[in-house]
Scaffold this active site. Structure first.
Site, PDB file in Angstrom:
ATOM      1  CG  ASP A  90       1.654   9.546   1.707  1.00 20.62           C
ATOM      2  OD1 ASP A  90       1.979  10.423   0.890  1.00 20.62           O
ATOM      3  OD2 ASP A  90       0.488   9.378   2.102  1.00 20.62           O
ATOM      4  CG  ASP A 130      10.724  -5.584  -2.183  1.00 20.33           C
ATOM      5  OD1 ASP A 130      11.501  -4.954  -2.928  1.00 20.33           O
ATOM      6  OD2 ASP A 130      10.616  -6.824  -2.237  1.00 20.33           O
ATOM      7  CE  LYS A 185       9.420  -6.958  -6.246  1.00 22.44           C
ATOM      8  NZ  LYS A 185      10.125  -7.322  -5.001  1.00 22.44           N
ATOM      9  CG  ASP A 202       0.936   8.458  -4.105  1.00 20.89           C
ATOM     10  OD1 ASP A 202       1.123   9.392  -3.302  1.00 20.89           O
ATOM     11  OD2 ASP A 202      -0.195   8.106  -4.487  1.00 20.89           O
ATOM     12  CE1 TYR A 249      -0.810   5.349  -8.280  1.00 20.28           C
ATOM     13  CE2 TYR A 249      -1.449   7.604  -7.852  1.00 20.28           C
ATOM     14  CZ  TYR A 249      -1.042   6.371  -7.389  1.00 20.28           C
ATOM     15  OH  TYR A 249      -0.857   6.182  -6.049  1.00 20.28           O
TER      16      TYR A 249
END
Ligand code: NAD
Length: 329
Positions: free
Chosen positions: A229, A201, A168, A225, A123
């Site tokens: 959610d 993951d 990751k 983010d 971002y």
């Protein structure tokens, strides 16, 4: 007297933020609310989603209650108002709790907090390209990684002292490698905190399969983010998910959800995420007693089950839900 900047934004932001204000006013604490407009509607009117006067005005208050803004797809050079605001206010830590609650489909035993780096990663806002090929720069810096890791470990110390570091780093060896190295360095200063590492993951799978194992989750921007959610979805959905964006000098409190154009204007947005964000604001300003009471009022309305918006299985309006919360308070 507490000065609070109020920024409803677009869509249901305009519907839920006034409800959070109403809930705060019903505590009897004294607030001075100062309203500022930012977002897509402001862009359409003035050509700039976050006018400088708004930033200056918002900064004059120590805290801000924010709703949500629309970031329409397909408008080149439009930058998200909330991302601009978070950067301008230096709020680098996005704290997103997900806790079991008494709605039908909430999973039991969930009590976790996602600590998401809020200023860089994917971002960063640095993008370029043309119709054939496009690039986004994924920026990870030592400074931003260190301050978010410190924030996450501090939070873990006040909770169950378990922290899961999500990266990751096996693939994104430079960027996530730096985030991981810095976080593990900060971990050495907190030997009391048990640290586990998960690749993003696998973390996404564990959040669905065994969310009870998590206490504090520390993650770079995009992973935080998405995982937050996902976690919100386990415990009632976005209508119940609050968050705080904290910096060294400023704090902004905002529901996790967006402007929800599919329900905006219908009067059925769930105000609880915004009201629980206001509860986080009360904690931040040291009004712990009222923070606790406000959360208890929301929980009692959920338990009673009579005044719920459609997203959590009811047929009440936004205003009716807030009225019930205020009555319970
Ligand atoms: P969204 O969070 O607005 O909505 C996702 C789904 O959840 C929708 O079906 C919506 O009706 C529902 N929902 C969300 N909040 C709800 C509430 N309080 N009560 C009941 N139902 C609720 O996400 P989206 O649809 O992907 O995005 C819509 C717009 O919001 C986009 O322009 C996006 O860029 C923006 N957005 C802004 C923020 C922010 O300002 N912080 C965050 C996310 C998305």
């Amino acid at each position: 007297m507490y000065d609070v900047a109020v920024v409803p934004g677009d869509g249901i932001g305009k519907e839920v933020v006034p409800e959070a204000v109403r809930a705060l006013e019903s505590t009897g604490l004294e607030f001075n609310f100062h309203r500022f407009d930012v977002g897509y509607e402001v862009f359409k009117r003035d050509g700039n989603p976050v006018p400088n006067e708004a930033i200056v005005g918002i900064k004059q208050n120590p805290v801000c209650l924010f709703g949500a803004t629309t970031t329409p797809l397909g408008i080149p050079n439009y930058s998200s108002a909330i991302l601009t605001l978070r950067k301008a206010l230096g709020v680098y830590a996005n704290i997103r709790p997900a806790k079991s609650c008494p709605v039908r489909w909430s999973r039991d035993g969930v009590d976790l907090v996602v600590v998401r780096e809020n200023t860089e990663g994917l971002y960063s806002g640095i993008e370029f390209g043309d119709r054939d090929r496009a690039y986004t720069l994924r920026v990870i810096s030592l400074e931003a990684s260190e301050r978010i890791a410190k924030c996450a470990f501090k939070l873990a110390m006040s909770r169950r002292r378990q922290l899961t570091l999500v990266t990751k780093a096996n693939v994104l060896r430079k960027t996530d490698g730096l985030f991981r190295d810095v976080s593990l360095g900060v971990a050495e200063e907190h030997p009391e905190v048990e640290v586990n590492e998960l690749l993003v993951d696998v973390a996404a799978m564990h959040i669905v399969m065994k969310p009870q194992i998590f206490d504090v989750i520390l993650a770079p921007n995009l992973y935080g983010d998405i995982l937050s959610d996902e976690a919100a979805g386990l415990v009632g959905g976005l209508g119940l998910a609050p968050s705080a964006s904290i910096g060294d000098d400023y704090a902004l409190f905002e529901p996790v959800h967006g402007s929800a154009p599919d329900i905006a204007g219908k009067g059925i947005a769930n105000p609880m995420a915004a009201i629980l964000s206001a509860k986080m604001m009360l904690e931040h300003i040291g009004e712990d007693k009222w923070a606790h009471k406000l959360e208890a009022a929301v929980i009692s309305v959920l338990m009673e089950g009579k005044h719920l918006t459609p997203d959590i299985g009811g047929n009440s309006t936004t205003l009716e839900v807030t009225d019930a919360i205020i009555k319970a308070l």
